[in-house]
Design an enzyme around this catalytic site. Structure first.
Site, PDB file in Angstrom:
ATOM      1  N   LEU A   1      78.961  43.713  34.799  1.00  0.00           N
ATOM      2  CA  LEU A   1      80.190  42.859  34.925  1.00  0.00           C
ATOM      3  C   LEU A   1      81.156  43.641  35.511  1.00  0.00           C
ATOM      4  O   LEU A   1      81.024  44.978  35.409  1.00  0.00           O
ATOM      5  CB  LEU A   1      80.437  42.397  33.463  1.00  0.00           C
ATOM      6  N   SER A   2      82.250  43.197  35.779  1.00  0.00           N
ATOM      7  CA  SER A   2      83.643  43.783  36.458  1.00  0.00           C
ATOM      8  C   SER A   2      83.924  44.635  34.929  1.00  0.00           C
ATOM      9  O   SER A   2      83.990  44.293  33.909  1.00  0.00           O
ATOM     10  CB  SER A   2      84.694  43.013  36.818  1.00  0.00           C
TER      11      SER A   2
ATOM     12  N   SER B   1      82.275  47.142  33.724  1.00  0.00           N
ATOM     13  CA  SER B   1      81.332  47.640  33.028  1.00  0.00           C
ATOM     14  C   SER B   1      81.282  49.394  33.218  1.00  0.00           C
ATOM     15  O   SER B   1      80.559  49.912  32.364  1.00  0.00           O
ATOM     16  CB  SER B   1      80.006  47.057  33.324  1.00  0.00           C
ATOM     17  N   GLY B   2      81.866  49.704  34.177  1.00  0.00           N
ATOM     18  CA  GLY B   2      81.726  50.977  34.505  1.00  0.00           C
ATOM     19  C   GLY B   2      80.840  51.580  35.696  1.00  0.00           C
ATOM     20  O   GLY B   2      80.519  52.855  35.742  1.00  0.00           O
TER      21      GLY B   2
ATOM     22  N   SER C   1      76.941  41.610  41.653  1.00  0.00           N
ATOM     23  CA  SER C   1      75.594  41.094  42.201  1.00  0.00           C
ATOM     24  C   SER C   1      75.060  40.175  40.878  1.00  0.00           C
ATOM     25  O   SER C   1      74.229  40.670  40.270  1.00  0.00           O
ATOM     26  CB  SER C   1      74.603  42.249  42.622  1.00  0.00           C
TER      27      SER C   1
ATOM     28  N   SER D   1      81.158  51.698  39.100  1.00  0.00           N
ATOM     29  CA  SER D   1      81.622  52.345  40.090  1.00  0.00           C
ATOM     30  C   SER D   1      81.973  53.995  39.622  1.00  0.00           C
ATOM     31  O   SER D   1      81.878  54.733  40.085  1.00  0.00           O
ATOM     32  CB  SER D   1      83.161  51.781  40.845  1.00  0.00           C
TER      33      SER D   1
END
Length: 200
Positions: free
Chosen positions: A32-33, A35-36, A105, A38
């Site tokens: 999820l956005s 989530s960590g 994704s 990156s």
């Protein structure tokens, strides 16, 4: 489909790996956005480079500034976004670089296609599921996207108004709500060493 084109073969991946002394692979970070993904991928990239292991991070937002700036966030555009990244990641991996892709994704079929693309080229593909409860992701919300999605300002937002299909059998499963960045990097590195993708 383009016509009147011919594939020009060059060095194989094995030949490159022998000359350079490093194998290539793609590590596909999904989650999820907030989530960590990156954050962990960046820390891993720094670690690998410090070990003189060539790596490069392909980040979801960054790619949309250039290669995929013509795409929106409809399901069709998201599919194309992942298709292009799959091809780019495969090129990096074939060049013996460790490609780190950090993309939500959300659709399992798209990730499976990315895996199949690599497997056909005999290149390692490692799915890294950065798992976080949506409630925790909302609390983090560094970009304010969840707040906008809840207010109806962002349509088709993954985890709120659009689905996220979690990986069924990822090679690496990181619970980012309870795992430090350092421990997440170590978990990934241990896998890469154990599977002879990198040597330390």
């Amino acid at each position: 489909m383009a016509t009147n084109i011919t594939w020009h073969a060059g060095l194989t991946h094995d030949e490159r790996a022998q000359l350079i002394g490093q194998k290539g692979a793609t590590l596909w970070f999904t989650g999820l956005s907030a989530s960590g993904k990156s954050t962990i991928a960046t820390a891993l990239e720094q670690f690998l480079l410090q070990q003189k292991i060539n790596s490069y991070r392909l980040d979801g937002d960054n790619i949309r500034f250039g290669l995929n700036k013509d795409l929106g966030f409809s399901e069709q555009d998201r599919n194309e976004n992942i298709r292009r990244i799959s091809e780019v990641a495969k090129l990096f991996a074939d060049s013996t670089t460790i490609a780190l892709t950090s993309f939500i994704s959300p659709y399992r079929a798209d990730r499976d296609q990315a895996r199949e693309l690599h497997e056909k080229a005999n290149l390692p593909f490692v799915e890294v599921f950065v798992d976080v409860p949506v409630e925790v992701a909302e609390q983090r919300d560094p970009k304010g996207l969840y707040k906008k999605a809840r207010a109806g300002e962002i349509k088709e937002f993954t985890g709120i108004s659009a689905p996220y299909e979690a990986p069924a059998n990822p090679e690496i499963h990181i619970h980012s709500a309870t795992t430090s960045i350092e421990d997440a990097v170590r978990q990934i590195v241990d896998y890469l060493v154990a599977n002879k993708i990198i040597n330390l």
